[in-house]
Design an enzyme around this catalytic site. Sequence first.
Site, PDB file in Angstrom:
ATOM      1  N   CYS A 216       0.817  -1.231   0.000  1.00  0.00           N
ATOM      2  CA  CYS A 216       0.000   0.000   0.000  1.00  0.00           C
ATOM      3  C   CYS A 216       0.840   1.265   0.000  1.00  0.00           C
ATOM      4  CB  CYS A 216      -0.893   0.025   1.242  1.00  0.00           C
ATOM      5  SG  CYS A 216      -1.895  -1.415   1.442  1.00  0.00           S
TER       6      CYS A 216
HETATM    7  N1  SAJ Z   1       6.798   2.351   8.316  1.00  0.00           N
HETATM    8  C1  SAJ Z   1       7.797   3.220   8.725  1.00  0.00           C
HETATM    9  N2  SAJ Z   1       7.504   4.143   9.684  1.00  0.00           N
HETATM   10  C2  SAJ Z   1       6.257   4.239  10.236  1.00  0.00           C
HETATM   11  C3  SAJ Z   1       5.250   3.338   9.800  1.00  0.00           C
HETATM   12  C4  SAJ Z   1       5.550   2.405   8.840  1.00  0.00           C
HETATM   13  O1  SAJ Z   1       8.929   3.156   8.245  1.00  0.00           O
HETATM   14  O2  SAJ Z   1       6.052   5.087  11.107  1.00  0.00           O
HETATM   15  C5  SAJ Z   1       7.109   1.366   7.274  1.00  0.00           C
HETATM   16  C6  SAJ Z   1       6.909  -0.061   7.714  1.00  0.00           C
HETATM   17  O3  SAJ Z   1       8.095  -0.586   8.246  1.00  0.00           O
HETATM   18  C7  SAJ Z   1       6.540  -0.758   6.404  1.00  0.00           C
HETATM   19  C8  SAJ Z   1       5.830   0.334   5.613  1.00  0.00           C
HETATM   20  O4  SAJ Z   1       6.200   1.587   6.218  1.00  0.00           O
HETATM   21  O5  SAJ Z   1       7.681  -1.146   5.691  1.00  0.00           O
HETATM   22  C9  SAJ Z   1       4.321   0.200   5.625  1.00  0.00           C
HETATM   23  O6  SAJ Z   1       3.972   0.065   6.969  1.00  0.00           O
HETATM   24  P1  SAJ Z   1       2.406   0.032   7.431  1.00  0.00           P
HETATM   25  O7  SAJ Z   1       2.356  -0.099   8.904  1.00  0.00           O
HETATM   26  O8  SAJ Z   1       1.695   1.172   6.820  1.00  0.00           O
HETATM   27  O9  SAJ Z   1       1.933  -1.345   6.872  1.00  0.00           O
HETATM   28  P2  SAJ Z   1       0.997  -1.708   5.676  1.00  0.00           P
HETATM   29  O10 SAJ Z   1       1.594  -1.500   4.362  1.00  0.00           O
HETATM   30  O11 SAJ Z   1       0.495  -3.064   6.003  1.00  0.00           O
HETATM   31  O12 SAJ Z   1      -0.148  -0.635   5.809  1.00  0.00           O
HETATM   32  C10 SAJ Z   1      -1.439  -0.987   6.110  1.00  0.00           C
HETATM   33  C11 SAJ Z   1      -2.219  -0.062   5.268  1.00  0.00           C
HETATM   34  N3  SAJ Z   1      -3.554  -0.533   5.099  1.00  0.00           N
HETATM   35  C12 SAJ Z   1      -4.162  -0.279   3.914  1.00  0.00           C
HETATM   36  O13 SAJ Z   1      -3.666   0.391   3.063  1.00  0.00           O
HETATM   37  C13 SAJ Z   1      -5.460  -0.866   3.719  1.00  0.00           C
HETATM   38  C14 SAJ Z   1      -2.189   1.341   5.847  1.00  0.00           C
HETATM   39  O14 SAJ Z   1      -3.234   2.122   5.311  1.00  0.00           O
HETATM   40  C15 SAJ Z   1      -2.363   1.375   7.309  1.00  0.00           C
HETATM   41  O15 SAJ Z   1      -2.116   2.710   7.771  1.00  0.00           O
HETATM   42  C16 SAJ Z   1      -1.367   0.480   7.967  1.00  0.00           C
HETATM   43  O16 SAJ Z   1      -1.672  -0.842   7.482  1.00  0.00           O
HETATM   44  C17 SAJ Z   1      -1.509   0.538   9.463  1.00  0.00           C
HETATM   45  O17 SAJ Z   1      -0.594   0.050  10.117  1.00  0.00           O
HETATM   46  O18 SAJ Z   1      -2.465   1.109   9.951  1.00  0.00           O
END
Ligand code: SAJ
Length: 428
Positions: free
Chosen positions: A263
């Site tokens: 995403c």
């Molecule tokens: N990440 C960072 N710093 C942060 C948060 C995340 O570097 O503060 C990185 C993570 O390590 C990862 C990437 O970003 O590599 C994405 O992380 P994520 O927590 O957003 O994980 P996803 O991709 O599974 O995001 C999902 C998404 N859901 C949908 O799109 C339907 C996102 O919208 C949500 O915000 C996220 O889950 C969530 O954690 O809520």
Amino acid sequence: MTKKRKISILGLGYVGLPLACAAANNPRYEVVGYDPDPAKIENIQNKICPIEDRRCASDLLKSSPEVSRDSDIIAGSDIYIICVPTPITTDYIPDLNPLKSACSTVAKYLKKGNSIVIESTINPGVSDEIVIPLIEEKTGMTVGRDFHVAHCPERINPGDKYWNVYNIPRNTGADTPEACRDIADFYRQVLDAEINEMPDLKTCEATKIIENTFRDINIAYVNELAKSFDVLGIDLSVVIRGASNKPFAFMPHFPGCGVGGHCIPVDPYYMIERARKSGFSHSFLKKAREINNSMPEYTVDLLMRGLNEIERSMKGTAVALLGLSYKPDVADLRESPSLKILELLKKYKAEIYTYDPFFPDMSRENSLEETLEKCDALVLAANHSAYTSRLTPELLKKYDVKVVIDGKNVLDKDGIKQAGIFYKGIGR
Ligand code: SAJ
């Protein structure tokens, strides 16, 4: 007894399968699932949940939908729900082929009065400019009169222990308000969450895209701060913790070795590309993507700095790469920063020991200890709970690890430094 409405779900991954199981549990609906992946179909037919979703796994045991890799199973449906990936190419160009293919499949079976729902994340305009023309061209029918198209973007957070398909609020939009109401009512029947009706398709598409671009730019912000605070000698993780005790108007994000997943690193490119076609350049979104895409290289640069400290070159040095997944406790390599770090370690001819308990076939050794035993340096790229807490200064000292790059800022920085080991985190 009113006739059951038949619901077809195309794509039985972490989005489609939980929805299919939830709907199959509702007596109002006859639910079928289609997916071309034979292994996935076999698992579901054997009630083995192919995704990490405890609620879905338990639903599957109760009443699993009939599933098949033969698309004929969706014939005669009232509502077709498309839950397929919307990835990008290696050149960061949106790849709508899986979506177009699913729409073409539906077009073979679509009848007057049917509705199509897109759950996949798409940029504003995809429904009106791509989905509807494709369906109309293949069926000779007219949207609004003969069939309807709706969008109800998925919001699944893989690995989340609390939020699931039942309780995550949803937005819907459609070609007409009546169609939007009908689809919203379907989701209200099947799920517990609040289902919001939006004015039209592109407003609904835009809502999901900004949710994830919002996250990407905020992560880019702290990643750039990490580079700045590294040269200023300030521990950014402490600063973020401090700012987070402000009870309003601050939302913490955390620097890391990169941004992966299906995403966050993908959706901004859909927005960037569509706006470009209309003559607008999203310079801010592009800059954020550039910063986040630079983090794997920045992480390897930190490793280089550590090896220089101990007068070792990268070439020939045994380096452990801990964690291949894009985030902790999921088995998902999509856009994973670890894969980019791996490429760089290969380019610099390090002796690489990858280890990820979710990917044993890609792990060089069978355990964390066996990996550490062979390595002089390590890069923590995914903080899986299976091993992160075991990466103590004592264990690192025991295996004579000399350089630690903490790509997730989760290790005991002071303890590792006191053990005489070179430590660098991202902004700490
Ligand atoms: N990440 C960072 N710093 C942060 C948060 C995340 O570097 O503060 C990185 C993570 O390590 C990862 C990437 O970003 O590599 C994405 O992380 P994520 O927590 O957003 O994980 P996803 O991709 O599974 O995001 C999902 C998404 N859901 C949908 O799109 C339907 C996102 O919208 C949500 O915000 C996220 O889950 C969530 O954690 O809520």
